[in-house]
Design a protein around this motif. Structure first.
Motif, mmCIF file in Angstrom:
data_model
loop_
_atom_site.group_PDB
_atom_site.id
_atom_site.type_symbol
_atom_site.label_atom_id
_atom_site.label_comp_id
_atom_site.label_asym_id
_atom_site.label_seq_id
_atom_site.Cartn_x
_atom_site.Cartn_y
_atom_site.Cartn_z
ATOM 1 N N VAL A 32 1.214 3.032 11.219
ATOM 2 C CA VAL A 32 0.210 3.004 10.160
ATOM 3 C C VAL A 32 0.121 1.688 9.391
ATOM 4 O O VAL A 32 -0.877 1.423 8.751
ATOM 5 C CB VAL A 32 0.394 4.164 9.141
ATOM 6 C CG1 VAL A 32 0.463 5.496 9.843
ATOM 7 C CG2 VAL A 32 1.588 3.944 8.246
ATOM 8 N N GLN A 65 4.363 6.921 2.444
ATOM 9 C CA GLN A 65 3.586 8.149 2.368
ATOM 10 C C GLN A 65 3.605 8.938 3.664
ATOM 11 O O GLN A 65 3.512 10.151 3.642
ATOM 12 C CB GLN A 65 2.142 7.856 1.946
ATOM 13 C CG GLN A 65 1.985 7.297 0.535
ATOM 14 C CD GLN A 65 2.541 8.220 -0.537
ATOM 15 O OE1 GLN A 65 3.426 7.856 -1.289
ATOM 16 N NE2 GLN A 65 2.026 9.434 -0.593
ATOM 17 N N VAL A 66 3.701 8.266 4.821
ATOM 18 C CA VAL A 66 3.707 9.023 6.082
ATOM 19 C C VAL A 66 5.102 9.460 6.475
ATOM 20 O O VAL A 66 5.270 10.248 7.396
ATOM 21 C CB VAL A 66 3.076 8.246 7.265
ATOM 22 C CG1 VAL A 66 1.605 7.990 6.993
ATOM 23 C CG2 VAL A 66 3.813 6.968 7.566
ATOM 24 N N CYS A 123 0.829 -1.193 0.000
ATOM 25 C CA CYS A 123 0.000 0.000 0.000
ATOM 26 C C CYS A 123 0.873 1.255 0.000
ATOM 27 O O CYS A 123 0.411 2.325 -0.354
ATOM 28 C CB CYS A 123 -0.940 0.005 1.205
ATOM 29 S SG CYS A 123 -0.102 0.104 2.786
ATOM 30 N N TYR A 124 2.135 1.107 0.425
ATOM 31 C CA TYR A 124 3.090 2.207 0.512
ATOM 32 C C TYR A 124 2.700 3.271 1.537
ATOM 33 O O TYR A 124 3.147 4.409 1.465
ATOM 34 C CB TYR A 124 3.339 2.890 -0.847
ATOM 35 C CG TYR A 124 3.882 1.961 -1.897
ATOM 36 C CD1 TYR A 124 3.136 1.635 -3.022
ATOM 37 C CD2 TYR A 124 5.144 1.382 -1.764
ATOM 38 C CE1 TYR A 124 3.626 0.773 -3.982
ATOM 39 C CE2 TYR A 124 5.640 0.510 -2.727
ATOM 40 C CZ TYR A 124 4.875 0.214 -3.830
ATOM 41 O OH TYR A 124 5.351 -0.646 -4.784
ATOM 42 N N ALA A 125 1.891 2.879 2.502
ATOM 43 C CA ALA A 125 1.551 3.855 3.540
ATOM 44 C C ALA A 125 2.791 4.240 4.324
ATOM 45 O O ALA A 125 2.947 5.398 4.724
ATOM 46 C CB ALA A 125 0.497 3.265 4.483
#
Lengths: 277, 335, 278
Positions: C229, C176-177, C171-173
């Motif tokens: 996350v 991203q965060v 998801c690459y969260a």
């Protein structure tokens, strides 16, 4: 299990170098029966692939009246298109289709047709142009205004010469100012300007246009000045696509999926969609 | 509808019996549903699994076909997927309700055969949410903590046993085949079930007005930029969402031997619509707008269903604490 | 916490009223009392939305950088970018240290309303708005887990991490965060060539997670966001802590500890411990 995503294996029969970065590929079905049964309408597209690299959408640029080969014209810009440009006659590529809607041929019967194309934008128009030439009696006047940045960037150069010679068409070719070479005998000027110079009448007419966004923008301005209404202008859009058949969710403009409700749209339809394309 | 009772301790035994000639999928932890090998692996908890059931019908990674160079040219070997009978046990009603919503897309003109094959071979036994988690909003979307849409059987935990609501013919056939585990239920049990459902429905406090959203969501609103500020495009909401279905098609390998795959993708990603020559959604807020409008306006316009079942995972797991129900409300109020 | 909230609001009001800041990035209450969410205040009348409590753990430095970050947006000309004041926890401040070291923005572009907890922070806030307790129990727990893994043999360790990465859904969260993942084109999005396969196969997952860890060595300040996350509970903090330990041992360097220090893996020193480089 049949898969929607399983392509036909096509053999490259001919590679034509149209410009320094555009090649046309003539593809043949492996199976004659499949070839006989395959049919499509001008304006539809396919998903073409280089196995191991990926798949991308391109219009089917031959006319349904000339189905010996499936033809696609590909500009080298990214991973898949670069991979195509590395291929040779005899290589195998994937093809699945036809997808999308098509040019509203029946509504164009009995009308004057004006084609306004720029650069590689001639590729989807070419399918329709040959279709109309091959069924010439169904249409009134046919005018083609086509241009590119320079003489080298014109695509389908052999066919352009044929069209110029045909008395049943009025073909005007142009290159951008500064793009002409010493042998150039056509017009010099941007497509919208030349279109206004040719000055076709909006009466009983349909305009089919395709090209770089900037050209389309100014073509629309010119057409409006010349008295054309949005319902009279048709274009075909390009979007990033993966499935080509309405499932991957990638190509929508508002509620319209370019792969299902398009790629052919009239300007009247586009005015109702969000400006996200 | 006909109903039965299932004593609580018999659930695990039923699962063991089902395992004799079915694949069984159930929550294995708070993280996910998974295939289980015994009734003891069934994990029941107040938390619904972080991941929804969609991966069991639309896998995160699915090989479409293999391409192989041979002496004669190129050979394509399509994938096949199993048609073994499968039962999902203790599915959350919201996860199940997403399936009829997705059916519309996967069956739109072109039938996605691997998706429907999985739908065909699967019987679904849902388990009602007692209590419903705090971020849920299924009720305002036509669902319920004891919702039945998409299920074949619904288990509702009563004080003493599970009430078993037989919803479909397939559910009925399962109950008949495994009759030894079920008992008769009576009117009292049915009333208790209905009363409990009403209680749980009242506990679902978040809501959205889907009809109003469909009509009022405005692409040109200046509010989107402000609404998208907290979002970091992490895409968790789209991956955990039971109805998000956007996907990518990728080739892995080379021209001698490669596979073509379908994999989950997300409109939240920067490169989702990015072409070599043009990018229709260059700004982050345009992607945020796409996600909300696709779910609550575009999908309903095309298919007549909202692309959301109110499971609340997007609220629960958003790193930035964005609450979609509030964001949507502000989107229509602040046009 | 209530005192900190009051102080933040007071400072924000002053900054916006005096025109010393155009934007205050802080926290506000989310959809209920147990959720906080980043907020972006541009007007004095909105200042009472700002809060600070135990739910304010997001690393707000993320919003400063990247393609659309407030201090680095490629869509906004430099002279038009807002003057930003930021409510910064110690973790946020340590990230800001790293971002300044990496020339993402200059120190004077930011007004830091800092909250301290006794841990080392390599930058002076403009205003200290409060003190909180360090979560020593959490740090100790993570350290203990790192020790546990260090006790494993190499193949046990590989197998353990393979199992963690097998759950990755790409998801690459985590990316991203992360404030340090601000690359215009992430290596995972590069397709000419496709360095990292996009699908969630064990091989691709392992490649992605390892490459990301390696791209963060010496930079990551262990804010813990990636770990918090991850929707499939991959314990990414363990990698962060382990890497930080390795960098400290090899280079006597701690990311986030000193804004004027030269980052260990971004600079060459004649007395570099590795002799292959001499």
């Amino acid at each position: 299990m049949d898969s929607l995503y399983l392509p036909h294996c096509m053999t490259i029969k001919e590679v034509i170098e149209e410009t320094p970065d555009v090649k046309t590929f003539r593809l043949a079905f492996g199976d004659d029966k499949v070839k006989e049964q395959f049919d499509f309408r001008a304006g539809q597209f396919g998903l073409y692939s280089v196995f191991g690299e990926g798949e991308a959408p391109f219009c089917i640029s031959n006319s349904p009246t000339r189905k010996e080969y499936i033809e696609c014209s590909i500009k080298r810009v990214g991973r898949v298109t670069n991979a195509f440009h590395e291929l040779n006659v005899g290589d195998t590529v994937g093809f699945r289709g036809p997808y999308g809607n098509s040019f509203p041929l029946e509504e164009m019967h009995g009308k004057n047709l004006i084609f306004a194309g720029g650069g590689i934008g001639l590729a989807p128009l070419r399918s329709l142009i040959w279709n109309c030439i091959d069924t010439r009696k169904k249409f009134r006047d046919i005018t083609i205004v086509y241009g590119a940045r320079s003489t080298a960037d014109l695509v389908y150069k052999r066919e352009l010469s044929e069209w110029v010679k045909m008395k049943r068409l009025n073909t005007v070719l142009t290159v951008d100012p500064g793009g002409e070479d010493e042998t150039w005998e056509g017009e010099i000027g941007f497509v919208p300007t030349v279109l206004e110079q040719v000055g076709p009448s909006p009466k009983n007419a349909v305009v089919i246009t395709c090209g770089p966004p900037i050209m389309i923008k100014f073509v629309l301005v010119s057409l409006q000045r010349m008295g054309f209404t949005p319902e009279q202008v048709i274009t075909t859009l390009e979007m990033k696509m993966k499935c080509g058949l309405g499932k991957c969710g990638r190509c929508n403009i508002g509620s319209a999926y370019v792969c299902k409700h398009g790629p052919v749209f009239s300007y009247e339809q586009l005015q109702k969609l969000p400006a996200e394309y | 509808m006909e109903a039965k009772l299932l004593q609580r301790e018999k659930l695990s035994q039923l699962v063991d019996a089902l395992l004799e000639d079915h694949e069984v999928v159930a929550p294995t932890s708070d993280l996910a549903y998974g295939q289980i090998r015994s009734g003891a692996e069934l994990h029941l908890s107040d938390n619904k699994p972080t991941q929804s059931l969609k991966g069991f019908f639309f896998p995160p990674r699915e090989v479409l076909f293999e391409s192989r160079r041979t002496e004669d040219g190129l050979e394509l070997v399509p994938s096949s997927s199993s048609d073994a009978p499968r039962v999902i046990v203790a599915a959350r009603p919201c996860d199940v309700a997403s399936l009829p919503v997705l059916d519309k897309l996967f069956g739109w003109d072109y039938q996605d055969s691997s998706y429907f094959q999985r739908r065909q071979r699967t019987t679904i036994i849902s388990l009602a949410c007692d209590p419903p988690p705090k971020d849920c909003f299924c009720v305002s979307l036509g669902g319920s903590p004891a919702g039945i849409e998409g299920s074949d059987l619904l288990l509702t935990p009563l004080r003493d046993a599970y009430h078993v609501l037989i919803i479909t013919e397939r559910g009925k056939a399962l109950v008949e085949k495994y009759a030894q585990f079920f008992e008769e239920s009576d009117e009292q049990h049915n009333q208790e079930r209905a009363r409990l459902e009403d209680e749980w429905r009242a506990q679902v406090t978040k809501e959205i007005d889907a009809d109003r959203l469909r009509e009022a969501l405005d692409f040109d609103s200046g509010a989107w930029e402000m609404l998208a500020q907290q979002c970091v495009d992490c895409a968790i909401c789209t991956f955990l969402c039971p109805t998000c279905h956007c996907f990518d098609i990728q080739d892995e390998g080379d021209n001698a031997h490669a596979i073509r795959l379908r994999l989950w993708d997300s409109c939240a990603r920067q490169d989702f619509t990015e072409m070599a020559v043009h990018q229709p959604r260059p700004n982050h807020f345009s992607r945020y707008r796409q996600r909300l409008m696709h779910k609550f306006k575009y999908y309903p316009e095309n298919f007549g269903r909202v692309l959301c079942v109110g499971c609340g995972r997007c609220i629960q797991y958003c790193p930035a604490g964005v609450d979609i129900t509030k964001a949507l409300e502000r989107a229509v109020e602040q046009r | 916490m209530k005192e900190i909230t009051k102080k933040i609001r007071k400072e924000a009001r002053k900054l916006l009223k005096d025109g010393r800041a155009d934007l205050v990035i802080g926290y506000e209450q989310g959809s209920d009392e147990e959720v906080a969410t980043p907020c972006f205040i541009t007007d004095v009348s909105q200042v009472d939305r700002l809060v600070f409590d135990e739910h304010c753990y997001h690393n707000l430095a993320k919003y400063l950088v990247g393609q659309e970050g407030y201090l680095t947006s490629r869509f906004v000309a430099q002279e038009k970018r807002p003057r930003v004041a930021i409510v910064a926890t110690p973790a946020t401040m340590r990230s800001i240290v790293g971002l300044i070291q990496e020339h993402q923005f200059a120190r004077d572009k930011l007004i830091i309303l800092g909250i301290l907890d006794g841990t080392l922070v390599g930058i002076e806030p403009d205003v200290v708005v409060g003190q909180i307790e360090e979560d020593q129990e959490k740090s100790a727990r993570i350290q203990a887990q790192v020790r546990e893994i260090e006790e494993m043999t190499a193949s046990e360790r590989w197998a353990w991490w393979e199992e963690q990465f097998s759950r990755c859904i790409r998801c690459y969260a985590c990316r991203q965060v992360c404030p340090f993942c601000y690359c215009e084109q992430c290596i995972s999005d590069e397709n000419q060539p496709q360095w990292i396969g996009k699908s969630s196969s064990p091989e691709n997952n392992r490649t992605w997670n390892i490459i990301r860890a390696l791209h963060l060595v010496g930079r990551c300040t262990d804010c813990g966001e990636c770990d918090r996350v991850c929707p499939v509970d991959i314990p990414l903090s363990l990698l962060a802590v382990k890497m930080a330990g390795e960098v400290e041992e090899a280079f006597d360097y701690k990311a986030g500890a000193d804004v004027d220090a030269k980052p260990a893996l971004h600079s060459f020193r004649p007395d570099d411990p590795d002799d292959f480089i001499r």
